[in-house]
Design an enzyme around this catalytic site. Structure first.
Site, PDB file in Angstrom:
ATOM      1  N   ARG A 137       0.829  -1.195   0.000  1.00 27.95           N
ATOM      2  CA  ARG A 137       0.000   0.000   0.000  1.00 27.95           C
ATOM      3  C   ARG A 137       0.869   1.253   0.000  1.00 27.95           C
ATOM      4  O   ARG A 137       0.417   2.334   0.378  1.00 27.95           O
ATOM      5  CB  ARG A 137      -0.943  -0.023   1.212  1.00 27.95           C
ATOM      6  CG  ARG A 137      -1.914  -1.195   1.207  1.00 27.95           C
ATOM      7  CD  ARG A 137      -2.917  -1.104   2.350  1.00 27.95           C
ATOM      8  NE  ARG A 137      -2.295  -1.278   3.649  1.00 27.95           N
ATOM      9  CZ  ARG A 137      -2.153  -2.454   4.268  1.00 27.95           C
ATOM     10  NH1 ARG A 137      -2.568  -3.571   3.679  1.00 27.95           N
ATOM     11  NH2 ARG A 137      -1.604  -2.524   5.466  1.00 27.95           N
ATOM     12  N   ARG A 138       2.107   1.087  -0.433  1.00 26.83           N
ATOM     13  CA  ARG A 138       3.074   2.186  -0.409  1.00 26.83           C
ATOM     14  C   ARG A 138       3.631   2.498  -1.797  1.00 26.83           C
ATOM     15  O   ARG A 138       4.696   3.099  -1.923  1.00 26.83           O
ATOM     16  CB  ARG A 138       4.237   1.817   0.518  1.00 26.83           C
ATOM     17  CG  ARG A 138       3.801   1.486   1.939  1.00 26.83           C
ATOM     18  CD  ARG A 138       4.967   0.993   2.768  1.00 26.83           C
ATOM     19  NE  ARG A 138       4.570   0.696   4.147  1.00 26.83           N
ATOM     20  CZ  ARG A 138       5.396   0.211   5.062  1.00 26.83           C
ATOM     21  NH1 ARG A 138       6.658  -0.032   4.754  1.00 26.83           N
ATOM     22  NH2 ARG A 138       4.951  -0.020   6.286  1.00 26.83           N
ATOM     23  N   CYS A 157       1.320  20.613 -10.792  1.00 28.13           N
ATOM     24  CA  CYS A 157      -0.147  20.602 -10.701  1.00 28.13           C
ATOM     25  C   CYS A 157      -0.624  19.184 -10.404  1.00 28.13           C
ATOM     26  O   CYS A 157      -1.220  18.924  -9.376  1.00 28.13           O
ATOM     27  CB  CYS A 157      -0.762  21.133 -11.988  1.00 28.13           C
ATOM     28  SG  CYS A 157      -0.412  22.867 -12.312  1.00 28.13           S
ATOM     29  N   ASN A 188      -4.782  15.471 -19.093  1.00 27.55           N
ATOM     30  CA  ASN A 188      -4.199  14.734 -17.972  1.00 27.55           C
ATOM     31  C   ASN A 188      -4.847  13.372 -17.782  1.00 27.55           C
ATOM     32  O   ASN A 188      -4.165  12.385 -17.478  1.00 27.55           O
ATOM     33  CB  ASN A 188      -4.317  15.544 -16.683  1.00 27.55           C
ATOM     34  CG  ASN A 188      -3.416  16.748 -16.643  1.00 27.55           C
ATOM     35  OD1 ASN A 188      -3.791  17.800 -16.138  1.00 27.55           O
ATOM     36  ND2 ASN A 188      -2.201  16.651 -17.180  1.00 27.55           N
ATOM     37  N   HIS A 218     -11.135  24.505 -11.913  1.00 24.05           N
ATOM     38  CA  HIS A 218     -11.605  25.838 -12.286  1.00 24.05           C
ATOM     39  C   HIS A 218     -11.701  26.057 -13.790  1.00 24.05           C
ATOM     40  O   HIS A 218     -11.054  25.371 -14.591  1.00 24.05           O
ATOM     41  CB  HIS A 218     -10.692  26.909 -11.677  1.00 24.05           C
ATOM     42  CG  HIS A 218      -9.241  26.714 -12.019  1.00 24.05           C
ATOM     43  ND1 HIS A 218      -8.371  26.054 -11.179  1.00 24.05           N
ATOM     44  CD2 HIS A 218      -8.512  27.094 -13.095  1.00 24.05           C
ATOM     45  CE1 HIS A 218      -7.160  26.039 -11.728  1.00 24.05           C
ATOM     46  NE2 HIS A 218      -7.221  26.655 -12.905  1.00 24.05           N
TER      47      HIS A 218
END
Length: 276
Positions: A137-138, A157, A188, A218
């Site tokens: 989980r890392r 970002c 992205n 936004h």
């Protein structure tokens, strides 16, 4: 209608109808003519894409798969921070005279760190764990390194990816502090969908979910008319995505290894101005 279109259009509607305007505040972003670039935003949008069902590229406007993949490989494969190694010019506004964007993005992925298993950079650590520690989980990367922020021409970002294996499927969570929804959202999404496909293939896994968490989602003031047109634009079925299945080394992928078949989209008809 593609599922990606449905998600994208709903995001635009939500921001326009329920968002918060920053027009009463001083803001950092500006347009090329120097005018402040104000936004309307929604806090923390979370989108889920099942990559086993559909490739999440929108059809209400075109997303350039090849250029998106080229930038992805520039960051994750070349681990570069120099725009001269990138085919497009989307980073030029943040580059210095030598082409460098500072200690940002690919630079951070290429920094080596010591672990008990040996020395790895962030990408190679992910690849190692996906083959040797699938239930970990890392398995994650982080580009937002505070000690280096002063030497970055743009703070990251999309800054963190957490990979998680469930059964034989590879899932990923992309964390993004800020997103210009009209210009970069699907760009992205497409990039990190491709990344999950790449990581899964070279690790002997199948693709699962991509979850995209955006803290500040936004729309810029000058983008509102275009966004409203996209909400009403004709939508098509998602195209078929294919990846070159013969590639078994993450560093051997090229933009030619990813193909869309039957990609139909509504032409935008104009260039979208980018705030800087």
């Amino acid at each position: 209608m593609s599922k990606a279109d449905k998600i994208f259009v709903q995001n635009l509607k939500d921001i326009i109808e329920n968002g918060f305007w920053d027009t009463g505040y001083d803001v950092r972003p500006h347009w090329e003519d120097g005018t402040p670039a104000h936004t309307v935003k929604r806090f923390c949008i979370v989108n889920r894409y099942d990559l086993s069902q559909e490739f999440p590229i929108i059809t209400v406007r075109k997303t350039n798969l090849r250029n998106a993949v080229d930038e992805l490989l520039w960051i994750w494969q070349k681990k570069s921070n120099n725009v001269h190694e990138l085919c497009s010019h989307i980073w030029d506004a943040w580059a210095d005279e030598s082409g460098s964007i500072g200690k940002a993005y690919g630079y951070q992925l290429g920094v080596k760190h010591k672990y008990k298993e040996g020395e790895f950079d962030q990408v190679d650590r992910v690849l190692f764990d996906l083959k040797n520690n699938k239930l970990s989980r890392r398995i994650m990367t982080n580009l937002y390194v505070h000690q280096d922020l002063a030497e970055m021409n743009l703070y990251p970002c999309a800054y963190s990816v957490t990979f998680n294996v469930t059964g034989d499927r590879l899932n990923a969570v992309l964390n993004q502090r800020s997103q210009d929804m009209l210009t970069a959202n699907n760009w992205n999404v497409v990039q990190y969908a491709v990344l999950v496909h790449m990581m899964a293939q070279v690790s002997g896994l199948k693709v699962g979910e991509l979850v995209h968490v955006i803290a500040d989602a936004h729309l810029y003031d000058r983008h509102i008319p275009i966004a409203k047109r996209l909400i009403e634009a004709e939508q098509f079925d998602a195209p078929k995505f294919t990846i070159n299945e013969s590639v078994d080394d993450f560093y051997k992928f090229t933009p030619d290894d990813f193909v869309l078949e039957g990609y139909k989209f509504t032409p935008l008809g104009e260039k979208i101005e980018v705030a800087i």
